[in-house]
Structures are given as structure tokens and as C-alpha cells.
Design an enzyme around this catalytic site. Structure first.
Site, PDB file in Angstrom:
ATOM      1  N   TYR A 133       0.919  -1.066   0.044  1.00  0.00           N
ATOM      2  CA  TYR A 133       0.127  -0.090  -0.049  1.00  0.00           C
ATOM      3  C   TYR A 133       0.885   1.105   0.058  1.00  0.00           C
ATOM      4  CZ  TYR A 133      -4.099   2.659   1.548  1.00  0.00           C
ATOM      5  OH  TYR A 133      -5.230   3.652   1.280  1.00  0.00           O
ATOM      6  N   LYS A 154      -0.655  -0.994  -4.536  1.00  0.00           N
ATOM      7  CA  LYS A 154      -1.847  -0.070  -4.456  1.00  0.00           C
ATOM      8  C   LYS A 154      -1.147   1.095  -4.554  1.00  0.00           C
ATOM      9  CE  LYS A 154      -5.799   1.667  -2.013  1.00  0.00           C
ATOM     10  NZ  LYS A 154      -5.467   2.945  -2.047  1.00  0.00           N
TER      11      LYS A 154
END
Length: 299
Positions: free
Chosen positions: A137, A165
């Protein structure tokens, strides 16, 4: 950990009771069913849209359990195990592994500004438990860590990261990674860049707006990534973007919950410190939903 991810991976909301002291498990199950019925390709549990900083470890473990119970075998189940506390992350990783989730999303501890060697050491601990590379992330605005393309390639080469991400401060790196076969697979993580990143070849996205308007997000993915129809893609984007932009300007999580309630799926108010959207914003959101032909959720 599943290495082939695609489509709309929906970072779903966490429903709370009226006093916000507990999770509304029935509403959570209904929300996941709604996502599956709308054609969502995966659900991300306990992510940022799911208010993970306000959840206890026990609550996050329970979300993983419900998500696995309802979604396993029907859609990809992705557990976000990141935390500001490494021990909590490792505890959540063990639980997610025991449940057999398809993948894990991991944000690095986000109070201290880690060095890249700290990130590597942290991810090694997570991956040892998870049993395979995870989704990193990347959100430098929160973590303070702006990882370079070369460092991302190193994380993939070391077997730590399969996907990213991608919520960067610099989209030049995004474009370069999309054309770099040695980089982790890019999943669009910034809402404003969603159309552009999909059009440049990203196989999917992790997005929060799909938690209450999944059909528009699926329509966009189908038009861009399946049909390659940019005219149709822009027509969908003209409906989707005003809603997303309004959320970004006026409180993303609170308006996502307001939007779900407007559609007939009440999920409670956000937990403190996030306040519920005032009525005036709900009225404006309803107008945007009407313009986009978003109707009530069938019961």
C-alpha cells in the site's frame, strides 16, 4: 498469496451500530453480498475506507472472518493487515493466513518515517507469515516514504511485493512502472487517476467509492479494460468522476456512508474523529447520484 488480481477491488466500508461502539455484522454481510451481486472482482477488508485506524485488532480479525465466510470462492478476499504497530500487523497477518484469504494489503507503520531498509525488514516479517508476496500500500502522503521505481523493483525481486496499490505523489513513477516488466503490478490507488491508469494497462484498482456505487466502477472497468472502448469509458467517467470529486472535497468516508444510506443500505455513521456528513452535503450527493442514474439498491 494470489498473484493474478484484476478488476475492481472494492475497499469496503465498516458498518457500525447506532452508538458506533460495535460492528454491525448483519450490515457487513449485506454489503459484501451487494458487492458480489454488482460484479465486483474483490473486496478489501479493513482498509482506509473501512476506517482501520479506528478499529481494534479484535474487530479487524472479525471483519476478516465475516469477509471470508461470505466472500470466499465468490470474489477475491483481500485483508488489509497494515497498522502503526508492527505486532498488530503480524497478529492480523497470522489470522488472515489461517482464514485462507486470497491476498493481503499492507501499509507500513505510518508514524515513524521509515528508511527503505526498515521497509524491507518489516515486509520480510509479514511475508514470512503470509507465505508469499503481498500488495504494498504505497501512500507517501500518509507514511512519509516515497519509494523509488528501483526500490519497488527490488521489493519484487526479493519476493516481498507482487502488487502495489499506487497512491503516489508523483505519477511519473506510475507511468514508468506500468511499462517496467520488473516492477510490481500496478493497481490504481488514486481515484483521480483511475481512468488514466486503467487506460495505460493497469489490470485493476483498489478503490473506496465502489463500496456504494459498484456498478459505475464495474462499468468503467469493463469499458476500459475489457472492451477497449474509450468513448464508452469517458461516458461512464462523466458520471463517476463528479461523485468521486465531491467525496474528495467534502469527506470521502463520511460521504461514502451517506451514499450507501441514500441507496437503502444504512451502514451507520463513521467513528470519531470523522464526523457524519451534514444534511446539506447529503442533498448535494443525492443530486449527483440522480444525475448518474444511480438508483436504490434492490432489497
Amino acid at each position: 498469496m494470489k498473484q493474478e488480481l484484476k478488476g475492481i477491488l472494492s475497499a469496503i466500508l465498516t458498518p457500525f451500530s447506532s452508538d458506533r461502539n460495535s460492528i454491525d455484522e448483519s450490515a457487513y454481510k449485506r454489503l459484501i453480498e451487494f458487492q458480489i451481486d454488482a460484479g465486483i472482482h474483490g473486496v478489501v477488508l479493513s482498509g482506509s475506507t473501512g476506517e482501520h485506524p479506528s478499529l481494534t485488532v479484535a474487530e479487524r480479525r472479525r471483519l476478516f472472518e465475516i469477509g471470508s465466510e461470505v466472500g470466499k470462492g465468490r470474489t477475491d478476499v483481500i485483508a488489509h493487515v497494515g497498522s502503526s504497530n508492527v505486532r498488530d500487523t503480524l497478529d492480523l497477518t497470522r489470522h488472515a493466513k489461517e482464514l485462507g484469504v486470497d491476498q493481503m494489503l499492507v501499509v507500513t507503520p505510518y508514524f515513524d518515517r521509515l528508511k527503505f531498509t526498515d521497509v524491507q525488514r518489516f515486509l520480510e516479517k509479514v511475508v514470512t507469515i503470509a507465505g508469499g508476496p503481498i500488495i504494498y500500500y504505497d501512500t507517501p502522503g500518509i507514511t512519509g516514504i516515497d519509494i523509488t521505481e528501483a526500490q519497488m523493483v527490488a521489493l519484487r525481486r526479493e519476493g516481498l511485493v507482487s502488487h502495489i496499490k499506487d497512491s503516489p505523489q508523483n505519477f511519473t513513477r506510475t507511468m514508468r512502472m506500468l511499462s517496467n516488466p520488473d516492477a510490481p503490478t500496478v493497481l490504481a490507488g488514486s481515484d483521480p487517476a483511475l481512468l488514466a491508469v486503467l487506460a495505460h494497462g493497469a489490470p485493476g484498482t483498489i478503490i473506496g467509492a465502489s463500496t456504494f456505487i459498484p456498478e459505475l466502477c464495474v462499468q468503467l472497468y469493463d469499458a476500459v479494460s475489457i472492451d477497449g472502448d474509450m468513448v464508452a469509458s469517458l461516458q461512464v467517467w462523466d458520471k463517476l468522476w463528479p461523485i468521486i470529486d465531491f467525496m474528495l472535497l467534502n469527506g470521502y468516508v463520511a460521504l461514502a456512508k451517506a451514499g450507501a444510506a441514500l441507496r437503502g443500505l444504512p451502514l451507520g455513521d463513521p467513528r470519531e474523529p470523522i464526523a457524519a456528513s451534514p444534511e446539506a452535503l447529503r442533498v448535494e450527493l443525492k443530486k449527483l447520484l440522480d444525475r448518474a442514474d444511480v438508483t436504490a439498491i434492490p432489497r
